[in-house]
Design a protein around this motif. Structure first.
Motif, short mmCIF file in Angstrom:
data_model
loop_
_atom_site.label_atom_id
_atom_site.label_comp_id
_atom_site.label_asym_id
_atom_site.label_seq_id
_atom_site.Cartn_x
_atom_site.Cartn_y
_atom_site.Cartn_z
N GLY A 59 0.86 -1.19 0.00
CA GLY A 59 0.00 0.00 0.00
C GLY A 59 0.88 1.22 0.00
O GLY A 59 2.09 1.15 -0.29
N CYS A 60 0.32 2.35 0.34
CA CYS A 60 1.11 3.59 0.33
C CYS A 60 2.31 3.51 1.27
O CYS A 60 3.35 4.12 1.00
CB CYS A 60 0.22 4.77 0.73
SG CYS A 60 -0.98 5.23 -0.55
N HIS A 77 0.78 -8.82 0.70
CA HIS A 77 -0.42 -8.00 0.85
C HIS A 77 -1.42 -8.65 1.82
O HIS A 77 -1.91 -9.75 1.59
CB HIS A 77 -1.08 -7.81 -0.52
CG HIS A 77 -1.99 -6.62 -0.57
ND1 HIS A 77 -2.74 -6.31 -1.68
CD2 HIS A 77 -2.26 -5.66 0.33
CE1 HIS A 77 -3.44 -5.22 -1.45
NE2 HIS A 77 -3.17 -4.80 -0.24
N GLY A 103 -6.99 -0.91 3.15
CA GLY A 103 -7.07 -2.00 2.19
C GLY A 103 -6.31 -3.22 2.66
O GLY A 103 -6.76 -4.36 2.53
N ASP A 104 -5.12 -2.99 3.25
CA ASP A 104 -4.26 -4.09 3.67
C ASP A 104 -4.84 -4.79 4.90
O ASP A 104 -4.91 -6.01 4.94
CB ASP A 104 -2.86 -3.55 3.98
CG ASP A 104 -1.83 -4.65 4.15
OD1 ASP A 104 -1.28 -5.11 3.13
OD2 ASP A 104 -1.59 -5.06 5.29
N TYR A 133 -8.41 3.45 -1.62
CA TYR A 133 -7.13 2.84 -2.01
C TYR A 133 -6.27 3.94 -2.62
O TYR A 133 -6.42 4.30 -3.79
CB TYR A 133 -7.36 1.73 -3.02
CG TYR A 133 -7.84 0.43 -2.42
CD1 TYR A 133 -6.93 -0.48 -1.89
CD2 TYR A 133 -9.19 0.11 -2.40
CE1 TYR A 133 -7.37 -1.67 -1.34
CE2 TYR A 133 -9.64 -1.09 -1.85
CZ TYR A 133 -8.71 -1.97 -1.32
OH TYR A 133 -9.15 -3.15 -0.77
N THR A 136 -3.17 2.70 -5.54
CA THR A 136 -3.48 2.03 -6.81
C THR A 136 -4.47 2.78 -7.68
O THR A 136 -4.96 2.24 -8.67
CB THR A 136 -4.03 0.62 -6.53
OG1 THR A 136 -5.16 0.72 -5.66
CG2 THR A 136 -2.97 -0.26 -5.90
N GLN A 139 -9.45 3.63 -5.75
CA GLN A 139 -10.64 2.79 -5.81
C GLN A 139 -11.36 2.75 -4.46
O GLN A 139 -10.82 3.13 -3.43
CB GLN A 139 -10.27 1.36 -6.24
CG GLN A 139 -9.62 1.25 -7.59
CD GLN A 139 -8.11 1.33 -7.54
OE1 GLN A 139 -7.53 1.79 -6.56
NE2 GLN A 139 -7.46 0.85 -8.59
N ALA A 141 -12.67 1.38 -1.05
CA ALA A 141 -12.13 0.51 0.00
C ALA A 141 -13.29 0.01 0.87
O ALA A 141 -14.42 0.53 0.76
CB ALA A 141 -11.12 1.27 0.84
N THR A 144 -14.80 3.00 2.59
CA THR A 144 -15.37 4.11 1.83
C THR A 144 -16.79 4.41 2.29
O THR A 144 -17.62 3.51 2.43
CB THR A 144 -15.38 3.78 0.33
OG1 THR A 144 -14.01 3.60 -0.11
CG2 THR A 144 -16.02 4.88 -0.49
N THR A 150 -15.36 7.48 -5.76
CA THR A 150 -14.02 6.96 -5.94
C THR A 150 -13.86 6.57 -7.41
O THR A 150 -14.81 6.70 -8.20
CB THR A 150 -13.76 5.72 -5.07
OG1 THR A 150 -14.52 4.61 -5.57
CG2 THR A 150 -14.14 5.97 -3.61
#
Length: 253
Positions: A59-60, A77, A103-104, A133, A136, A139, A141, A144, A150
């Motif tokens: 992820g980030c 991941h 996300g992770d 997300y 990437t 998108q 999540a 959200t 998104t």
């Protein structure tokens, strides 16, 4: 002339000792940099620099190991808390924590996260929740918000099509092995101080063998949200915090 009161919390200090001299890859205004600073300060203040292992996610924050001068392990991941479990059981003298996004930890890694909490592993999960997300392409999540736009919900998240967002912190609070669950933010100075105190408490509890801790940080993603850093902080306060209220959710004394 009136005497100026100098408060300890308002003093500006030098760069935390454990922060490495690398240019951060995060977007301007991103919350990650602030949380990294807090983690580095807590580890240093607790004297755990030589006894801490961080687990970085996909992820980030995949490059978290570039910024804090401790030992790190890169996890696949969603598997950070499975890796952290192994590390802590092999080296119970070490302070083991994960640094994960929504996300992770709460999408692909839901199973690993829930079961680590259920087992009461003596590790800390630092959980960055920006409801999208970020790495990437922005998108949807699991976190959200309903109606939030998104890349994959351009007209807003529709529960009939996309389901509802969920709060993994409240879900974990029902598990006996999870003994400290808190939700913080870093969008204002007062919140930064509270977040640091929560991280320190979680680390201390882990080293005392008091079970699993989750420190959720409700964060901004101005790139994914398509807002300026200032507007992102305002949007967080107006929309994120009503759904993800701040404060301690569970603390077993």
């Amino acid at each position: 002339m009136a005497e100026v009161e100098i408060k300890q919390e308002n003093l500006v200090y030098a760069k935390p000792r454990l922060i490495l001299d690398n240019v951060m890859h995060y977007c301007p205004g991103c919350s990650h940099g602030t949380v990294h600073k807090l983690v580095a300060e807590v580890i240093d203040e607790l004297g755990l620099a030589e006894r801490t292992v961080g687990v970085s996610p996909v992820g980030c924050a995949v490059f978290a190991y570039n910024y804090i001068d401790i030992d790190w392990v890169e996890a696949a991941h969603g598997r950070a808390l499975a890796v952290a479990t192994a590390l802590k059981r092999l080296r119970p003298d070490q302070m083991v924590f994960t640094y994960q996004g929504d996300g992770d930890l709460s999408a692909i890694g839901t199973a690993e996260s829930i079961h680590a909490a259920a087992r009461g592993e003596n590790v800390v999960a630092i959980y960055i929740n920006n409801a999208i997300y970020g790495m990437t392409g922005g998108q949807m999540a699991p976190t959200t918000l309903v109606g939030m736009k998104t890349a994959t919900t351009p007209y807003g998240r529709d529960p009939r099509l996309n389901g509802y967002p969920y709060k993994i912190a409240e879900m974990m609070a029902h598990l006996e092995g999870a003994t400290y669950i808190t939700r913080q933010s870093v969008h204002k100075p007062a919140n930064v101080r509270k977040c640091k105190a929560a991280i320190k408490k979680a680390f201390q509890r882990a080293m005392e063998g008091k079970g699993f801790s989750l420190v959720e940080v409700v964060s901004t993603c101005n790139s994914g949200w398509k807002l300026s850093p200032v507007a992102s902080n305002e949007w967080l306060e107006q929309h994120m915090l009503p759904f993800y209220p701040l404060g301690d959710i569970k603390e077993v004394k």
